[in-house]
Design a protein around this motif. Structure first.
Motif, mmCIF file in Angstrom:
data_model
loop_
_atom_site.group_PDB
_atom_site.id
_atom_site.type_symbol
_atom_site.label_atom_id
_atom_site.label_comp_id
_atom_site.label_asym_id
_atom_site.label_seq_id
_atom_site.Cartn_x
_atom_site.Cartn_y
_atom_site.Cartn_z
ATOM 1 N N VAL A 103 35.935 46.214 40.892
ATOM 2 C CA VAL A 103 35.913 44.892 41.505
ATOM 3 C C VAL A 103 37.091 44.829 42.469
ATOM 4 O O VAL A 103 38.242 45.059 42.066
ATOM 5 C CB VAL A 103 36.025 43.778 40.454
ATOM 6 N N ILE A 104 36.831 44.529 43.726
ATOM 7 C CA ILE A 104 37.857 44.541 44.768
ATOM 8 C C ILE A 104 37.838 43.198 45.485
ATOM 9 O O ILE A 104 36.778 42.713 45.879
ATOM 10 C CB ILE A 104 37.617 45.685 45.785
ATOM 11 N N THR A 105 39.022 42.606 45.636
ATOM 12 C CA THR A 105 39.151 41.368 46.402
ATOM 13 C C THR A 105 40.019 41.634 47.632
ATOM 14 O O THR A 105 40.804 42.591 47.656
ATOM 15 C CB THR A 105 39.786 40.246 45.571
ATOM 16 N N LYS A 122 40.342 46.458 40.032
ATOM 17 C CA LYS A 122 40.351 47.145 38.746
ATOM 18 C C LYS A 122 38.970 47.681 38.440
ATOM 19 O O LYS A 122 37.958 47.101 38.852
ATOM 20 C CB LYS A 122 40.797 46.188 37.629
ATOM 21 N N PRO A 123 38.911 48.804 37.718
ATOM 22 C CA PRO A 123 37.596 49.345 37.329
ATOM 23 C C PRO A 123 36.810 48.342 36.491
ATOM 24 O O PRO A 123 37.381 47.613 35.674
ATOM 25 C CB PRO A 123 37.956 50.598 36.521
ATOM 26 N N TRP A 124 35.528 48.321 36.702
ATOM 27 C CA TRP A 124 34.662 47.383 35.983
ATOM 28 C C TRP A 124 34.714 47.603 34.482
ATOM 29 O O TRP A 124 34.661 46.652 33.697
ATOM 30 C CB TRP A 124 33.237 47.523 36.502
ATOM 31 N N ARG A 125 34.842 48.848 34.073
ATOM 32 C CA ARG A 125 34.842 49.166 32.643
ATOM 33 C C ARG A 125 36.085 48.645 31.930
ATOM 34 O O ARG A 125 36.084 48.502 30.704
ATOM 35 C CB ARG A 125 34.732 50.682 32.447
ATOM 36 N N SER A 128 37.312 42.619 30.544
ATOM 37 C CA SER A 128 36.751 42.006 29.347
ATOM 38 C C SER A 128 35.419 41.341 29.679
ATOM 39 O O SER A 128 35.065 41.150 30.845
ATOM 40 C CB SER A 128 37.727 40.973 28.778
ATOM 41 N N SER A 129 34.687 40.971 28.638
ATOM 42 C CA SER A 129 33.383 40.344 28.861
ATOM 43 C C SER A 129 33.525 39.006 29.594
ATOM 44 O O SER A 129 32.712 38.666 30.453
ATOM 45 C CB SER A 129 32.671 40.140 27.518
ATOM 46 N N LYS A 130 34.564 38.236 29.273
ATOM 47 C CA LYS A 130 34.776 36.959 29.955
ATOM 48 C C LYS A 130 35.151 37.169 31.416
ATOM 49 O O LYS A 130 34.739 36.390 32.295
ATOM 50 C CB LYS A 130 35.862 36.164 29.231
ATOM 51 N N MET A 131 35.917 38.209 31.714
ATOM 52 C CA MET A 131 36.275 38.500 33.102
ATOM 53 C C MET A 131 35.039 38.902 33.904
ATOM 54 O O MET A 131 34.882 38.510 35.071
ATOM 55 C CB MET A 131 37.330 39.606 33.154
ATOM 56 N N LYS A 132 34.145 39.666 33.305
ATOM 57 C CA LYS A 132 32.916 40.055 34.004
ATOM 58 C C LYS A 132 32.061 38.830 34.321
ATOM 59 O O LYS A 132 31.525 38.700 35.431
ATOM 60 C CB LYS A 132 32.135 41.056 33.151
ATOM 61 N N LYS A 133 31.946 37.910 33.354
ATOM 62 C CA LYS A 133 31.204 36.678 33.607
ATOM 63 C C LYS A 133 31.905 35.838 34.683
ATOM 64 O O LYS A 133 31.255 35.191 35.502
ATOM 65 C CB LYS A 133 31.072 35.868 32.320
ATOM 66 N N GLY A 134 33.222 35.873 34.650
ATOM 67 C CA GLY A 134 33.974 35.105 35.633
ATOM 68 C C GLY A 134 33.757 35.607 37.044
ATOM 69 O O GLY A 134 33.546 34.811 37.971
ATOM 70 N N PHE A 135 33.805 36.916 37.234
ATOM 71 C CA PHE A 135 33.606 37.471 38.575
ATOM 72 C C PHE A 135 32.181 37.257 39.054
ATOM 73 O O PHE A 135 31.950 37.084 40.258
ATOM 74 C CB PHE A 135 33.963 38.957 38.587
ATOM 75 N N ARG A 136 31.229 37.262 38.146
ATOM 76 C CA ARG A 136 29.837 37.049 38.567
ATOM 77 C C ARG A 136 29.615 35.627 39.062
ATOM 78 O O ARG A 136 28.927 35.416 40.055
ATOM 79 C CB ARG A 136 28.892 37.358 37.400
ATOM 80 N N LEU A 137 30.210 34.626 38.362
ATOM 81 C CA LEU A 137 29.899 33.242 38.721
ATOM 82 C C LEU A 137 30.975 32.232 38.335
ATOM 83 O O LEU A 137 31.328 31.368 39.132
ATOM 84 C CB LEU A 137 28.579 32.829 38.060
#
Length: 271
Positions: A103-105, A122-125, A128-137
């Protein structure tokens, strides 16, 4: 009201400084929550880094394959289609892992997408699960709620129009990894987390409760000590004057004749 305006002004200054940070600037940047990175960036992409390359005009860029654009305007999307994200060489250069989905900003300046150490990458792997949901929406939904880091505050400020980032300077950043700042139906901003967030915050809250208990006990002891040192007030006199103390046996009272009972003495007068 003045405190609220002061906090909002400080948050606005931090946001403006982060947005206006040019690629040629030094690497003196503020530590920000992942949600702040999303809200202040011109683009957020989920991309696979292929290799680092040098352009003919002497710039350093990463050749990437953009898998998903998480945030970008239509104009920025056209710029990202070239598959290059630029960074300046030196101490502020962003070092991206090759052959890794990340994920790159970043921000767009001069018609080019730029990223540096002050941005998020930072690498997607590793997220955390909450961070992945956060970046998606979720992160972008909470952009109307400022986040205030408590790293430089002795007592973390609390207000309903912002989220206090209490764990920003802790090794186990619970709010950074497991929470999103969102505005509720009542209009107040608060952290939204799940089971991992509650479990992460449990030891910290237990420690805070113990500190509060110790402080309260210390305060109670101080109050009790002060009470014990206060001299007791005498009981008010019933008759409005001080009653004389009882005389000791064998001693006459002042102002009264002393009468002594004689035992085994002969009576006066004739027999």
């Amino acid at each position: 009201m003045s405190f609220r305006m002061g906090v909002m002004t400080l948050a606005l200054v931090l946001a403006v400084m982060a947005v206006l940070l040019s690629p040629a600037s030094s690497c003196s940047c503020f530590y920000r929550h992942p949600q702040q990175h999303v809200c202040e960036a011109d683009f957020v992409v989920f991309a696979r880094v292929r290799k680092v390359t040098h352009t003919p005009d002497g710039l350093t860029a990463y050749k990437v394959k953009v898998k998903r654009i998480l945030k970008a305007s239509e104009k920025v999307q056209l710029i990202l289609q070239k598959g290059l994200i630029y960074t300046i060489p030196g101490t502020c250069a962003m070092e991206l892992e090759s052959r890794t989905s990340q994920v790159i900003t970043g921000n767009v300046q001069g018609g080019k997408p730029w990223t540096n150490l002050c941005h998020f990458a930072k690498p997607w792997r590793s997220l955390s699960s909450k961070m992945k949901k956060g970046f998606r929406l979720l992160y972008e939904r909470g952009c109307d709620c400022p986040i205030m880091s408590c790293a430089f505050w002795e007592d973390c400020p609390k207000a309903s129009f912002m989220c206090a980032w209490e764990t920003s300077n802790e090794e186990n950043d619970c709010q950074g990894r497991h929470a999103v700042c969102l505005r509720g139906q009542d209009g107040t901003c608060d952290w939204l987390g799940g089971r991992l967030y509650r479990e992460c915050m449990k030891p910290r809250r237990k420690q805070l409760d113990n500190e509060i208990t110790v402080a309260n006990n210390k305060q109670d002891n101080n109050i009790n000590n002060k009470i014990n040192t206060i001299p007791r007030r005498r009981r008010p006199l019933r008759f409005g004057y001080k009653r004389p103390r009882l005389h000791k046996l064998g001693q006459p009272r002042k102002g009264r004749p002393y009468i002594q009972h004689v035992v085994n003495e002969k009576p006066f007068g004739p027999k």
